[in-house]
Design a protein around this motif. Structure first.
Motif, mmCIF file in Angstrom:
data_model
loop_
_atom_site.group_PDB
_atom_site.id
_atom_site.type_symbol
_atom_site.label_atom_id
_atom_site.label_comp_id
_atom_site.label_asym_id
_atom_site.label_seq_id
_atom_site.Cartn_x
_atom_site.Cartn_y
_atom_site.Cartn_z
ATOM 1 N N THR A 1 -49.777 -63.618 6.111
ATOM 2 C CA THR A 1 -51.103 -64.009 6.590
ATOM 3 C C THR A 1 -51.608 -62.942 7.564
ATOM 4 N N ALA A 2 -52.893 -63.021 7.928
ATOM 5 C CA ALA A 2 -53.490 -62.043 8.847
ATOM 6 C C ALA A 2 -52.806 -62.080 10.215
ATOM 7 N N PHE B 1 -49.363 -60.544 10.014
ATOM 8 C CA PHE B 1 -49.520 -59.091 9.887
ATOM 9 C C PHE B 1 -49.793 -58.461 11.256
ATOM 10 N N ASN B 2 -50.654 -59.098 12.035
ATOM 11 C CA ASN B 2 -51.002 -58.586 13.365
ATOM 12 C C ASN B 2 -49.789 -58.574 14.286
ATOM 13 N N VAL B 3 -49.068 -59.693 14.342
ATOM 14 C CA VAL B 3 -47.882 -59.792 15.210
ATOM 15 C C VAL B 3 -46.815 -58.789 14.762
ATOM 16 N N ALA B 4 -46.580 -58.723 13.448
ATOM 17 C CA ALA B 4 -45.578 -57.796 12.902
ATOM 18 C C ALA B 4 -45.947 -56.347 13.209
ATOM 19 N N GLY B 5 -47.250 -56.042 13.165
ATOM 20 C CA GLY B 5 -47.713 -54.688 13.464
ATOM 21 C C GLY B 5 -47.415 -54.289 14.901
ATOM 22 N N ARG C 1 -59.455 -62.556 17.312
ATOM 23 C CA ARG C 1 -60.261 -62.130 16.171
ATOM 24 C C ARG C 1 -60.084 -63.085 14.996
ATOM 25 N N HIS C 2 -58.843 -63.514 14.777
ATOM 26 C CA HIS C 2 -58.547 -64.450 13.684
ATOM 27 C C HIS C 2 -59.240 -65.791 13.926
ATOM 28 N N LEU C 3 -59.192 -66.303 15.156
ATOM 29 C CA LEU C 3 -59.842 -67.576 15.489
ATOM 30 C C LEU C 3 -61.347 -67.506 15.248
ATOM 31 N N ILE C 4 -61.964 -66.401 15.685
ATOM 32 C CA ILE C 4 -63.416 -66.253 15.540
ATOM 33 C C ILE C 4 -63.805 -66.167 14.066
ATOM 34 N N SER C 5 -63.040 -65.399 13.276
ATOM 35 C CA SER C 5 -63.363 -65.269 11.847
ATOM 36 C C SER C 5 -63.189 -66.603 11.115
ATOM 37 N N ASP D 1 -55.361 -53.723 10.065
ATOM 38 C CA ASP D 1 -55.302 -54.908 9.213
ATOM 39 C C ASP D 1 -55.068 -54.525 7.769
ATOM 40 N N LYS D 2 -55.991 -53.745 7.223
ATOM 41 C CA LYS D 2 -55.871 -53.394 5.810
ATOM 42 C C LYS D 2 -55.612 -51.904 5.607
#
Length: 337
Positions: free
Chosen positions: A249-250, A253-257, A298-302, A332-333
């Protein structure tokens, strides 16, 4: 359970390729005494061009996304130019500063992206986004002040590299609309352009030095295997990103990054033993926590925007909130070759 295992394996191999590429690049500059960042970047682009061609045309890993010849020059070329600057500056900074410091500075990218969009494109961002940038900026300042191996040229190269990454991200949003690019197709189109852009400067500025190194280095075959190997691994890194994006999930991905940065810092310290003070480590940790918080906000807002398309807030076309563009896709991508 199967999906969780798949996601975990995807993240681990992404970390593996990412950390290995960074460590090998630092090894090339420091241990092999091959102090030619433009040439190393050029090798990476050539290997990535070949790798992307094989992945799409031979292995059929992804279908080729057809791009009009005119669009290749009007859309892909400007991004490739910025992309090229980004990679070169990353390698230049690696030559002069430790991996730990370079990786921490790279984490400044969300802040530079938001500030660029606000200053240049007059885009509106919620207060939560600005609040999430405070620990990122604070952590970078603390890390820079307490860095024991500080080098101004390396620091500036890494900071301008952040601006280049942000510019590439913003350009991608405007130039690639209509094209559903994945990481492999992105490399397929951008790496050949980047090779073309960089080949002449690399030959003019570093050609003589490379020839001298070739004739004076002791174990030339093993050194060349390492240099070309770093290029092959750089392409594999892009392939692994494609796999991670489709397995997580997004938020994951963010935490792993951000955890990946911590892993790279730890491994580089174990190998190169560059001095890191306690305050420097704290600054790095604050920066990574800030990046994770930024990604979460950012995820919450999107999610909120997606869940309420017909709400009164979105129907007020003249309000500043309705003019808020899609938040920057940092880490992200898209990722460096």
């Amino acid at each position: 359970m199967g999906m969780s295992l798949r996601a975990l394996l995807a993240i681990l191999q992404w970390w593996g390729f990412n950390v290995t590429v960074i460590i090998i690049n630092k090894w090339i500059f420091q241990k092999l005494d091959f102090k030619f960042p433009l040439t190393v970047s050029c090798v990476h682009f050539i290997c990535s061009s070949i790798g992307a061609y094989i992945a799409i045309h031979v292995l059929k890993a992804k279908p080729l996304i057809e791009v009009e010849p005119e669009d290749r020059w009007k859309r892909i070329f400007p991004m490739s130019f910025v992309f090229c600057i980004n990679i070169v500056l990353g390698n230049v900074s690696l030559r002069y500063i430790p991996v730990s410091f370079m990786q921490t500075i790279k984490s400044f990218t969300p802040a530079t992206t938001v500030i660029l969009q606000w200053l240049v494109w007059s885009k509106y961002f919620e207060w939560r986004i600005w609040a999430s940038l405070v620990p990122i900026v604070g952590g970078i300042l603390l890390t820079s002040i307490t860095e024991l191996s500080f080098n101004m040229f390396g620091f500036c190269a890494a900071m301008v590299g952040c601006l280049a990454t942000s510019t590439k991200t913003i350009l991608a949003e405007s130039l690639l609309h209509g094209y559903k690019f994945d990481s492999i197709n992105t490399v397929y189109y951008m790496a050949p352009f980047a090779t073309m852009i960089l080949a002449l400067p690399a030959m003019l500025l570093e050609g003589g030095g490379v020839v001298t190194w070739f004739y004076t280095h002791d174990s030339i075959v093993s050194a060349l295997v390492i240099i070309i190997g770093s290029g092959v691994l750089a392409f594999c890194l892009n392939f692994s990103i494609f796999y991670v994006i489709h397995s997580t999930t997004a938020v994951t991905f963010n935490v792993a990054g951000n955890l990946k940065v911590a892993v790279a810092v730890l491994v580089s310290w174990l190998i190169f033993r560059n001095p890191i003070s306690a305050m420097n480590a704290i600054g790095c940790a604050i920066t990574l926590v800030g990046c994770t918080f930024y990604g979460y906000v950012r995820h919450l807002i999107s999610q909120h925007q997606a869940a309420a398309p017909g709400s009164p807030r979105t129907s007020q076309s003249n309000s500043p909130r309705s003019r808020m563009e899609m938040l920057p896709l940092v880490g992200d991508k898209q990722e460096k070759v």
